[in-house]
Design a protein around this motif. Structure first.
Motif, short mmCIF file in Angstrom:
data_model
loop_
_atom_site.label_atom_id
_atom_site.label_comp_id
_atom_site.label_asym_id
_atom_site.label_seq_id
_atom_site.Cartn_x
_atom_site.Cartn_y
_atom_site.Cartn_z
N ASN A 222 -24.77 21.82 12.48
CA ASN A 222 -23.88 22.91 12.89
C ASN A 222 -24.54 23.81 13.92
O ASN A 222 -25.72 24.13 13.82
CB ASN A 222 -23.50 23.77 11.68
N ILE A 223 -23.74 24.24 14.88
CA ILE A 223 -24.20 25.22 15.88
C ILE A 223 -23.69 26.59 15.42
O ILE A 223 -22.52 26.72 15.04
CB ILE A 223 -23.61 24.89 17.26
N THR A 224 -24.56 27.59 15.45
CA THR A 224 -24.15 28.95 15.10
C THR A 224 -24.01 29.77 16.39
O THR A 224 -24.95 29.82 17.18
CB THR A 224 -25.19 29.63 14.18
N ILE A 225 -22.84 30.37 16.58
CA ILE A 225 -22.73 31.35 17.67
C ILE A 225 -22.83 32.72 17.03
O ILE A 225 -22.01 33.10 16.18
CB ILE A 225 -21.42 31.23 18.47
N VAL A 226 -23.86 33.47 17.41
CA VAL A 226 -24.05 34.83 16.92
C VAL A 226 -23.21 35.77 17.78
O VAL A 226 -23.33 35.79 19.01
CB VAL A 226 -25.55 35.23 16.97
N VAL A 227 -22.35 36.55 17.11
CA VAL A 227 -21.60 37.62 17.77
C VAL A 227 -22.25 38.94 17.35
O VAL A 227 -22.33 39.21 16.15
CB VAL A 227 -20.11 37.60 17.32
N PRO A 228 -22.76 39.73 18.28
CA PRO A 228 -23.54 40.90 17.87
C PRO A 228 -22.69 42.13 17.53
O PRO A 228 -23.20 43.25 17.54
CB PRO A 228 -24.44 41.14 19.07
#
Ligand code: ASP
Length: 340
Positions: A45-51
């Motif tokens: 899985n790829i995690t996209i971090v939204v800050p």
């Protein structure tokens, strides 16, 4: 920082924040380790971090593109909201993550304003990241609680000047786009207001609709629905042109505050030293997502559009970031805004 320490730091954040949502994708191949093996990427899985908070504009744009990107990559994308300090907490986590393409950052203009606003930022926007591509550039709106007295932008300026000790201005923390736009507003109006920081403008807008704060600037990707539904009062859009989906809303220039111009560009990043082949795969997936008609339509409804394909590239993104770092450090220094 060693690999294990990096993984532990990310895991700690994930456990602490606990706001994870899975985005639908075509193949269930998550879990197996692939590390930085570019040929097999992605095999987990790829995690996209939204800050910023879930439900806000940065989160909204990320959710629009995550599914089509995952389809193009043949994998799964998980969105992780790592809020705090105007987006700098999440950006710092990604800067320290393993450079294997499995931790990606979605950030906005705040990437270029934070170095001028924070003494101990903990990361360097150019050196600590690989740019993947620009995503979209979003107009901001100036909005207030529905029953706030001023009717027009000039009224708002007079009102805040006369009531500077009472009026509250919401933002998403120092360095956030809302903070930046609020600074420019206060500078243009010649007033210093009481600012109320949130971890994202999703919760700030909820409080605005509920009447707990007076006004704020925020992207059309968050405010359009509430403006159209008449749940907030809207004064102006902060771009030179009106926004098609909000045709009655004047520009700040039309409404008498031409100095207040800002739009919020977004881009995707991975940690420095991520293999080039992986950066390219992510960039191609981004391009595919931005060409997806459903994404184009969703963005249009919310007052924005994907960037042209040539800007969804690492090179164009890096050039833009470098230019914006120079532009904003000067504006912030000229405005005499304190560094925290
Ligand atoms: N609109 C916010 C900002 O002020 C960020 C967010 O909540 O997405 O930067």
């Amino acid at each position: 920082m060693g690999t294990t320490t990096r993984h532990r730091a990310v895991a700690r954040t994930i456990a602490a924040i606990g706001v994870v949502s899975l985005v639908a994708a075509c193949a269930d191949n998550g879990g197996a380790g692939g590390g930085g093996d570019a040929g097999n990427y992605p095999d987990q899985n790829i995690t996209i971090v939204v800050p910023f908070s879930a439900g806000g504009p940065t989160d909204t744009v990320t959710r629009m593109i995550a599914d089509p990107m995952a389809k193009q990559l043949g994998g799964k994308i998980v969105i992780q909201n790592v809020e705090g300090a105007g987006g700098t907490v999440g950006a710092g986590e990604v800067a320290r993550a393993e450079p294997d393409g499995y931790t990606v950052l979605m950030h906005h203009i705040g990437m270029s304003t934070a170095p001028a606003l924070y003494k101990n930022l903990g990361y360097k926007p150019v050196e600590d990241f690989e740019t993947v591509g620009l995503v979209t550039e979003v107009p901001m709106t100036i909005v207030a609680r529905k029953d706030f007295a001023p009717a027009t932008l000039p009224d708002l300026v007079s009102h805040v000047k006369a009531n500077a000790d009472k009026v509250t201005l919401a933002n998403a923390g120092i360095g956030a786009a809302s903070h930046l736009c609020g600074l420019l507003f206060q500078e243009a109006a010649g007033v210093k207001l009481q600012e109320v920081p949130y971890e994202g403008t999703g919760p700030a807008l909820t409080d605005l609709v509920g009447g707990q704060v007076d006004f704020m600037c925020d992207q059309t990707t968050n405010t359009s629905g509430q403006i159209s539904a008449g749940k907030v009062k809207a004064y102006a859009v902060t771009t030179p042109e009106r926004v098609k989906s909000l045709p009655d809303l004047p520009t700040t220039a039309e409404a008498g505050l031409p100095q207040l111009q800002v739009s919020v560009w977004h881009g995707l990043y991975v940690p420095a030293d991520t293999p080039e082949e992986i950066v390219q795969k992510l960039s191609e997936a981004l391009k595919a997502a931005l060409a997806d008609q459903a994404v184009i339509d969703q963005m249009a409804k919310l007052g924005t559009a994907p960037v042209p394909a040539e800007d969804a590239t690492p090179q164009a993104h890096r050039a833009h970031l470098e230019e914006q770092l120079g532009t904003w450090s000067k504006i912030i220094a000229d405005a005499g805004v304190g560094v925290s």
